[in-house]
Scaffold this active site. Sequence first.
Site, short mmCIF file in Angstrom:
data_model
loop_
_atom_site.label_atom_id
_atom_site.label_comp_id
_atom_site.label_asym_id
_atom_site.label_seq_id
_atom_site.Cartn_x
_atom_site.Cartn_y
_atom_site.Cartn_z
N LYS A 22 -22.97 -23.11 23.37
CA LYS A 22 -23.95 -22.44 24.24
C LYS A 22 -25.31 -22.39 23.56
O LYS A 22 -26.33 -22.68 24.18
CB LYS A 22 -23.47 -21.01 24.54
N ASN A 23 -25.33 -22.01 22.28
CA ASN A 23 -26.61 -21.82 21.60
C ASN A 23 -27.32 -23.14 21.30
O ASN A 23 -28.50 -23.13 20.94
CB ASN A 23 -26.41 -21.02 20.31
N CYS A 125 -32.44 -5.54 23.10
CA CYS A 125 -31.12 -5.83 23.64
C CYS A 125 -30.14 -4.98 22.87
O CYS A 125 -30.52 -4.27 21.93
CB CYS A 125 -30.79 -7.31 23.51
N ARG A 130 -35.06 -7.07 18.29
CA ARG A 130 -35.26 -8.51 18.43
C ARG A 130 -36.65 -8.91 18.94
O ARG A 130 -36.80 -9.41 20.05
CB ARG A 130 -34.19 -9.11 19.32
N ASP A 315 -22.77 -14.01 14.22
CA ASP A 315 -22.00 -14.11 15.47
C ASP A 315 -20.48 -14.12 15.25
O ASP A 315 -19.71 -14.16 16.20
CB ASP A 315 -22.41 -15.37 16.26
N ARG A 407 -20.61 -14.61 29.30
CA ARG A 407 -21.87 -15.24 28.90
C ARG A 407 -21.63 -16.30 27.83
O ARG A 407 -22.45 -17.20 27.66
CB ARG A 407 -22.83 -14.18 28.33
C1 UD1 Z 1 -29.86 -16.89 17.74
C2 UD1 Z 1 -28.56 -16.98 18.51
C3 UD1 Z 1 -27.72 -15.73 18.29
C4 UD1 Z 1 -27.51 -15.50 16.79
C5 UD1 Z 1 -28.86 -15.51 16.05
C6 UD1 Z 1 -28.70 -15.42 14.54
C7 UD1 Z 1 -29.21 -18.30 20.44
C8 UD1 Z 1 -29.43 -18.37 21.89
N1 UD1 Z 1 -28.87 -17.11 19.92
O1 UD1 Z 1 -30.58 -15.79 18.25
O2 UD1 Z 1 -26.46 -15.92 18.92
O3 UD1 Z 1 -26.89 -14.24 16.59
O4 UD1 Z 1 -29.57 -16.72 16.35
O5 UD1 Z 1 -27.90 -16.46 14.08
O6 UD1 Z 1 -29.26 -19.30 19.74
N2 UD1 Z 1 -36.74 -11.89 14.55
C9 UD1 Z 1 -37.98 -11.27 14.45
N3 UD1 Z 1 -39.06 -11.87 15.04
C10 UD1 Z 1 -38.96 -13.05 15.73
C11 UD1 Z 1 -37.69 -13.68 15.82
C12 UD1 Z 1 -36.60 -13.07 15.21
O7 UD1 Z 1 -38.11 -10.21 13.85
O8 UD1 Z 1 -39.96 -13.53 16.25
C13 UD1 Z 1 -35.58 -11.26 13.90
C14 UD1 Z 1 -34.47 -10.87 14.88
O9 UD1 Z 1 -34.72 -9.61 15.44
C15 UD1 Z 1 -33.26 -10.90 13.98
C16 UD1 Z 1 -33.56 -12.06 13.03
O10 UD1 Z 1 -34.96 -12.24 13.08
O11 UD1 Z 1 -33.17 -9.70 13.26
C17 UD1 Z 1 -32.88 -13.37 13.35
O12 UD1 Z 1 -33.08 -13.67 14.71
P1 UD1 Z 1 -33.08 -15.14 15.30
O13 UD1 Z 1 -32.53 -16.09 14.29
O14 UD1 Z 1 -34.43 -15.43 15.87
O15 UD1 Z 1 -32.03 -15.00 16.48
P2 UD1 Z 1 -32.13 -15.63 17.92
O16 UD1 Z 1 -32.76 -16.97 17.87
O17 UD1 Z 1 -32.67 -14.62 18.87
#
Ligand code: UD1
Length: 428
Positions: A22-23, A125, A130, A315, A407
């Site tokens: 999915k991701n 969320c 996030r 995850d 999901r």
């Molecule tokens: C993706 C995955 C999710 C997984 C996560 C971490 C998808 C659709 N989802 O989520 O299943 O749990 O990677 O492996 O691929 N952060 C910030 N600022 C930003 C972006 C991120 O502070 O602009 C923080 C987030 O709040 C979190 C951390 O960075 O604490 C990592 O997040 P991130 O790797 O971006 O996760 P997602 O891409 O949202």
Amino acid sequence: MDRIQIRGGNRLQGRIPIGGAKNAALPLMAAALLTDECLTLSNLPHLADISTLANLLGRHGVAIQMVGDEANEGHIGRVLSLQAKEITNTTASYELVRRMRASILVLGALLAREGKAEVSLPGGCAIGTRPVDLHLKGLQQLGADIDLREGYVHAQARSGLRGAKIVFPFVSVGATENLLMAAVLAKGESTLSNASREPEVVDLAACLSAMGAKIEGAGTDTICVQGVDRLHGCQHPIVADRIETGTYAMAAAITGGDLVLEGARREHIVALAEVMTDAGVTLEAVPGGLRVSRSDAELIGVDVMTEPFPGFPTDMQAQMMALMSISTSAAMITETIFENRFMHVPELNRMGADITVHGASAMVRGVKQLVGAEVMATDLRASVSLVLAGLVAEGETVVHRVYHLDRGYERLEEKLAACGAEIARLKH
Ligand code: UD1
């Protein structure tokens, strides 16, 4: 609302096909915005999040067609063709973005192709605040003007995006993907440092390269992109889902079962495999997949800390906690990626687990037997940890709010039932 009912105690045995990730599928679908030609994705899982993004892409002018849903060159998932001949609308509305945070992935591609985009801020969320600040800062470095108004990101790059050196302060999967999609059509060279090394990023880079992008270093922490004027269509099979793989590996382990996970790739779950081996679980590569089994050997408590890839994935943290809850010793599980990802703890404790949370760590003291109960799913991975606990608990477990599971897990109850689990979906 659907519920899942499980009668625990059966050892699972058999074969489970692992679907496309999915991701990986979500950013790959967003990549269709980057070209007017047709992008054909195969091995696509049939999941609620995929439909949500298809819906959003449709509003931007992407024509989406199901080309097939049969086995295809060894892949089991659906085949979808996506073509954005013209971008008819650059706004991603709150109504759709709030349903799925990953919708923010259209921002980089829309901006790269059209020079503008308006995307609703996704908001918080269940697992934490996030923010998307890294996505926005990176796009600004590529020359975009970003304005936050009325809950929307208004992004503009009148004379197009320009390559830049972007250093992420910490690893973000989504920001790496968004910036990669923006950089492939930017003028000149971009470097993404401290980039995510997740297999889903590597899959996206492979597809973009097949579309004509010039990318080096995907899978390392430094990705170099040489911008090109245009991309073309291609066909791309989506990588197997390492989190689905890990989850069913846990199902074999927790029930003392023996499962072959078809299509699973060991190199994508190395950290998890190490931890499971230390806990007393056997994992072996077999032709076409991975065999996971546990005999009557005791489950040993193993400490785990979540980290970006290649570390132990956040995850898989909830599923690991379910497994550790029946170990013969104790395990400390530390969550370093998200600040609020222990919502499964009170639910597991309702099933007889002995877990206490201290800040970002949870101390799991193994118990001899979990007991079935009515429990509530709170997010995708938390919900599946309750299903895993239910598989080994004495008596009946009912998991409420299973729309979270839908999901991210395709035909979960069918796959488990085929291997001997007593599990059913109750519809209401
Ligand atoms: C993706 C995955 C999710 C997984 C996560 C971490 C998808 C659709 N989802 O989520 O299943 O749990 O990677 O492996 O691929 N952060 C910030 N600022 C930003 C972006 C991120 O502070 O602009 C923080 C987030 O709040 C979190 C951390 O960075 O604490 C990592 O997040 P991130 O790797 O971006 O996760 P997602 O891409 O949202």
